[in-house]
Design a protein around this motif. Structure first.
Motif, PDB file in Angstrom:
ATOM      1  N   MET A  50     -12.998  15.237  -3.843  1.00  0.00           N
ATOM      2  CA  MET A  50     -12.150  14.702  -3.112  1.00  0.00           C
ATOM      3  C   MET A  50     -11.905  13.131  -3.942  1.00  0.00           C
ATOM      4  SD  MET A  50     -11.897  13.811   0.755  1.00  0.00           S
ATOM      5  CE  MET A  50     -11.261  12.058   1.623  1.00  0.00           C
ATOM      6  N   ALA A  51     -12.759  13.206  -5.000  1.00  0.00           N
ATOM      7  CA  ALA A  51     -12.650  12.059  -5.898  1.00  0.00           C
ATOM      8  C   ALA A  51     -11.189  11.765  -6.251  1.00  0.00           C
ATOM      9  CB  ALA A  51     -13.597  12.099  -7.163  1.00  0.00           C
ATOM     10  N   ASP A  52     -10.595  12.597  -6.604  1.00  0.00           N
ATOM     11  CA  ASP A  52      -9.172  12.424  -6.813  1.00  0.00           C
ATOM     12  C   ASP A  52      -8.062  12.183  -5.854  1.00  0.00           C
ATOM     13  OD1 ASP A  52      -7.854  15.525  -8.067  1.00  0.00           O
ATOM     14  OD2 ASP A  52      -9.222  14.997  -6.379  1.00  0.00           O
ATOM     15  N   HIS A  53      -8.477  12.537  -4.568  1.00  0.00           N
ATOM     16  CA  HIS A  53      -7.756  12.444  -3.408  1.00  0.00           C
ATOM     17  C   HIS A  53      -7.665  10.708  -3.010  1.00  0.00           C
ATOM     18  CE1 HIS A  53      -5.652  13.881  -0.138  1.00  0.00           C
ATOM     19  NE2 HIS A  53      -6.419  13.385   0.825  1.00  0.00           N
ATOM     20  N   VAL A  54      -6.865  10.223  -3.984  1.00  0.00           N
ATOM     21  CA  VAL A  54      -6.759   8.662  -3.736  1.00  0.00           C
ATOM     22  C   VAL A  54      -5.279   8.214  -3.463  1.00  0.00           C
ATOM     23  CG1 VAL A  54      -8.852   8.176  -5.102  1.00  0.00           C
ATOM     24  CG2 VAL A  54      -6.820   8.300  -6.044  1.00  0.00           C
ATOM     25  N   PRO A  55      -4.967   7.314  -2.653  1.00  0.00           N
ATOM     26  CA  PRO A  55      -3.739   6.676  -2.480  1.00  0.00           C
ATOM     27  C   PRO A  55      -3.253   6.108  -3.685  1.00  0.00           C
ATOM     28  CG  PRO A  55      -5.066   5.324  -1.346  1.00  0.00           C
ATOM     29  CD  PRO A  55      -6.215   6.281  -2.007  1.00  0.00           C
ATOM     30  N   PHE A  56      -1.655   6.142  -3.936  1.00  0.00           N
ATOM     31  CA  PHE A  56      -1.139   5.195  -4.667  1.00  0.00           C
ATOM     32  C   PHE A  56       0.093   5.033  -4.341  1.00  0.00           C
ATOM     33  CE2 PHE A  56       0.652   9.301  -6.070  1.00  0.00           C
ATOM     34  CZ  PHE A  56       1.871   8.900  -6.679  1.00  0.00           C
ATOM     35  N   VAL A  57       0.544   3.785  -5.041  1.00  0.00           N
ATOM     36  CA  VAL A  57       2.097   3.168  -4.612  1.00  0.00           C
ATOM     37  C   VAL A  57       2.886   3.438  -5.885  1.00  0.00           C
ATOM     38  CG1 VAL A  57       3.128   1.184  -3.681  1.00  0.00           C
ATOM     39  CG2 VAL A  57       0.946   1.674  -3.030  1.00  0.00           C
ATOM     40  N   VAL A  58       4.395   4.011  -5.183  1.00  0.00           N
ATOM     41  CA  VAL A  58       5.107   4.067  -6.330  1.00  0.00           C
ATOM     42  C   VAL A  58       6.015   2.794  -5.949  1.00  0.00           C
ATOM     43  CG1 VAL A  58       7.215   5.371  -7.029  1.00  0.00           C
ATOM     44  CG2 VAL A  58       5.458   6.511  -5.720  1.00  0.00           C
ATOM     45  N   GLU A  59       5.356   1.890  -7.353  1.00  0.00           N
ATOM     46  CA  GLU A  59       5.884   0.436  -7.507  1.00  0.00           C
ATOM     47  C   GLU A  59       7.393   0.317  -7.253  1.00  0.00           C
ATOM     48  OE1 GLU A  59       3.734  -0.654 -10.697  1.00  0.00           O
ATOM     49  OE2 GLU A  59       1.680  -0.648  -9.548  1.00  0.00           O
ATOM     50  N   ASP A  60       8.077   0.976  -8.223  1.00  0.00           N
ATOM     51  CA  ASP A  60       9.452   0.932  -8.085  1.00  0.00           C
ATOM     52  C   ASP A  60      10.200   1.186  -6.743  1.00  0.00           C
ATOM     53  OD1 ASP A  60       9.311   0.503 -10.788  1.00  0.00           O
ATOM     54  OD2 ASP A  60       9.923   2.291 -11.625  1.00  0.00           O
ATOM     55  N   GLU A  61       9.634   1.880  -5.858  1.00  0.00           N
ATOM     56  CA  GLU A  61      10.249   2.131  -4.546  1.00  0.00           C
ATOM     57  C   GLU A  61       9.651   1.078  -3.639  1.00  0.00           C
ATOM     58  OE1 GLU A  61       9.472   6.361  -3.751  1.00  0.00           O
ATOM     59  OE2 GLU A  61      10.240   7.000  -5.759  1.00  0.00           O
ATOM     60  N   CYS A  62       8.592   0.676  -3.769  1.00  0.00           N
ATOM     61  CA  CYS A  62       7.998  -0.275  -2.802  1.00  0.00           C
ATOM     62  C   CYS A  62       8.840  -1.463  -2.517  1.00  0.00           C
ATOM     63  CB  CYS A  62       6.634  -0.705  -3.100  1.00  0.00           C
ATOM     64  SG  CYS A  62       5.590  -1.877  -1.811  1.00  0.00           S
ATOM     65  N   ILE A  63       9.053  -1.977  -1.082  1.00  0.00           N
ATOM     66  CA  ILE A  63       9.822  -2.902  -0.687  1.00  0.00           C
ATOM     67  C   ILE A  63       9.026  -4.345  -0.207  1.00  0.00           C
ATOM     68  CG2 ILE A  63      11.959  -1.581  -0.234  1.00  0.00           C
ATOM     69  CD1 ILE A  63      11.134  -1.902   2.765  1.00  0.00           C
ATOM     70  N   ALA A  64       7.543  -4.165  -0.454  1.00  0.00           N
ATOM     71  CA  ALA A  64       6.615  -5.147  -0.083  1.00  0.00           C
ATOM     72  C   ALA A  64       6.671  -5.544   1.291  1.00  0.00           C
ATOM     73  CB  ALA A  64       6.821  -6.337  -0.871  1.00  0.00           C
ATOM     74  N   CYS A  65       6.818  -4.486   2.282  1.00  0.00           N
ATOM     75  CA  CYS A  65       7.201  -4.923   3.713  1.00  0.00           C
ATOM     76  C   CYS A  65       5.693  -5.476   4.329  1.00  0.00           C
ATOM     77  CB  CYS A  65       7.750  -3.719   4.192  1.00  0.00           C
ATOM     78  SG  CYS A  65       6.681  -2.441   4.676  1.00  0.00           S
ATOM     79  N   GLY A  66       4.563  -4.915   3.769  1.00  0.00           N
ATOM     80  CA  GLY A  66       3.340  -5.245   4.282  1.00  0.00           C
ATOM     81  C   GLY A  66       2.800  -4.343   5.248  1.00  0.00           C
ATOM     82  N   SER A  67       3.487  -3.585   5.768  1.00  0.00           N
ATOM     83  CA  SER A  67       2.942  -2.509   6.889  1.00  0.00           C
ATOM     84  C   SER A  67       1.626  -1.792   6.616  1.00  0.00           C
ATOM     85  CB  SER A  67       4.113  -1.408   7.310  1.00  0.00           C
ATOM     86  OG  SER A  67       4.583  -0.516   5.998  1.00  0.00           O
ATOM     87  N   CYS A  68       1.519  -1.204   5.082  1.00  0.00           N
ATOM     88  CA  CYS A  68       0.319  -0.725   4.647  1.00  0.00           C
ATOM     89  C   CYS A  68      -0.936  -1.561   4.747  1.00  0.00           C
ATOM     90  CB  CYS A  68       0.413  -0.108   3.308  1.00  0.00           C
ATOM     91  SG  CYS A  68       1.021  -1.183   1.988  1.00  0.00           S
ATOM     92  N   GLU A  69      -0.557  -2.827   4.225  1.00  0.00           N
ATOM     93  CA  GLU A  69      -1.764  -3.930   4.242  1.00  0.00           C
ATOM     94  C   GLU A  69      -2.030  -4.346   5.528  1.00  0.00           C
ATOM     95  OE1 GLU A  69      -2.655  -7.923   1.878  1.00  0.00           O
ATOM     96  OE2 GLU A  69      -0.618  -7.973   2.655  1.00  0.00           O
ATOM     97  N   GLU A  70      -1.045  -4.282   6.758  1.00  0.00           N
ATOM     98  CA  GLU A  70      -1.501  -4.788   7.789  1.00  0.00           C
ATOM     99  C   GLU A  70      -2.331  -3.592   8.491  1.00  0.00           C
ATOM    100  OE1 GLU A  70       1.205  -5.074  12.080  1.00  0.00           O
ATOM    101  OE2 GLU A  70       1.982  -5.955  10.140  1.00  0.00           O
ATOM    102  N   ILE A  71      -2.078  -2.312   8.315  1.00  0.00           N
ATOM    103  CA  ILE A  71      -2.731  -1.132   8.941  1.00  0.00           C
ATOM    104  C   ILE A  71      -4.056  -1.000   8.285  1.00  0.00           C
ATOM    105  CG2 ILE A  71      -2.955   1.265   9.293  1.00  0.00           C
ATOM    106  CD1 ILE A  71       0.147   1.102   9.579  1.00  0.00           C
ATOM    107  N   CYS A  72      -4.141  -1.171   6.936  1.00  0.00           N
ATOM    108  CA  CYS A  72      -5.158  -0.909   6.259  1.00  0.00           C
ATOM    109  C   CYS A  72      -5.411  -1.994   4.872  1.00  0.00           C
ATOM    110  CB  CYS A  72      -5.159   0.530   5.455  1.00  0.00           C
ATOM    111  SG  CYS A  72      -6.729   1.442   5.259  1.00  0.00           S
ATOM    112  N   PRO A  73      -5.900  -3.307   5.467  1.00  0.00           N
ATOM    113  CA  PRO A  73      -6.212  -4.408   4.527  1.00  0.00           C
ATOM    114  C   PRO A  73      -7.456  -3.770   3.694  1.00  0.00           C
ATOM    115  CG  PRO A  73      -6.870  -4.817   6.722  1.00  0.00           C
ATOM    116  CD  PRO A  73      -6.163  -3.404   6.733  1.00  0.00           C
ATOM    117  N   GLU A  74      -8.062  -3.026   4.110  1.00  0.00           N
ATOM    118  CA  GLU A  74      -9.411  -2.527   3.036  1.00  0.00           C
ATOM    119  C   GLU A  74      -8.881  -1.827   1.935  1.00  0.00           C
ATOM    120  OE1 GLU A  74     -10.329  -2.249   7.353  1.00  0.00           O
ATOM    121  OE2 GLU A  74      -9.074  -1.356   6.188  1.00  0.00           O
TER     122      GLU A  74
END
Length: 68
Positions: A1-25
């Protein structure tokens, strides 16, 4: 599971903040760069990270091992 990590496709991100709001950790929005970043990929349980992934309005967050 070590490689089961999230990543953000930066070019597609609109910086809405929903991910940070739900999971700021794990996610933070870099206002200067204009996109979210994964700061601590193992900072929260998988189900909480998945909740943040599912809430992304542009679906730019993925699991790294899904992209191989």
């Amino acid at each position: 599971m070590a490689d089961h990590v999230p990543f953000v496709v930066e070019d597609e991100c609109i910086a809405c903040g929903s991910c940070e709001e739900i999971c700021p950790e794990v996610f933070t929005v870099n206002e200067t760069l204009g996109f979210a970043q994964v700061m601590n990929p193992s900072g929260a349980p998988t189900d909480k990270i998945q909740e943040a992934i599912d809430a992304c309005p542009v679906q730019c967050i993925h699991w790294a091992d899904e992209m191989e």
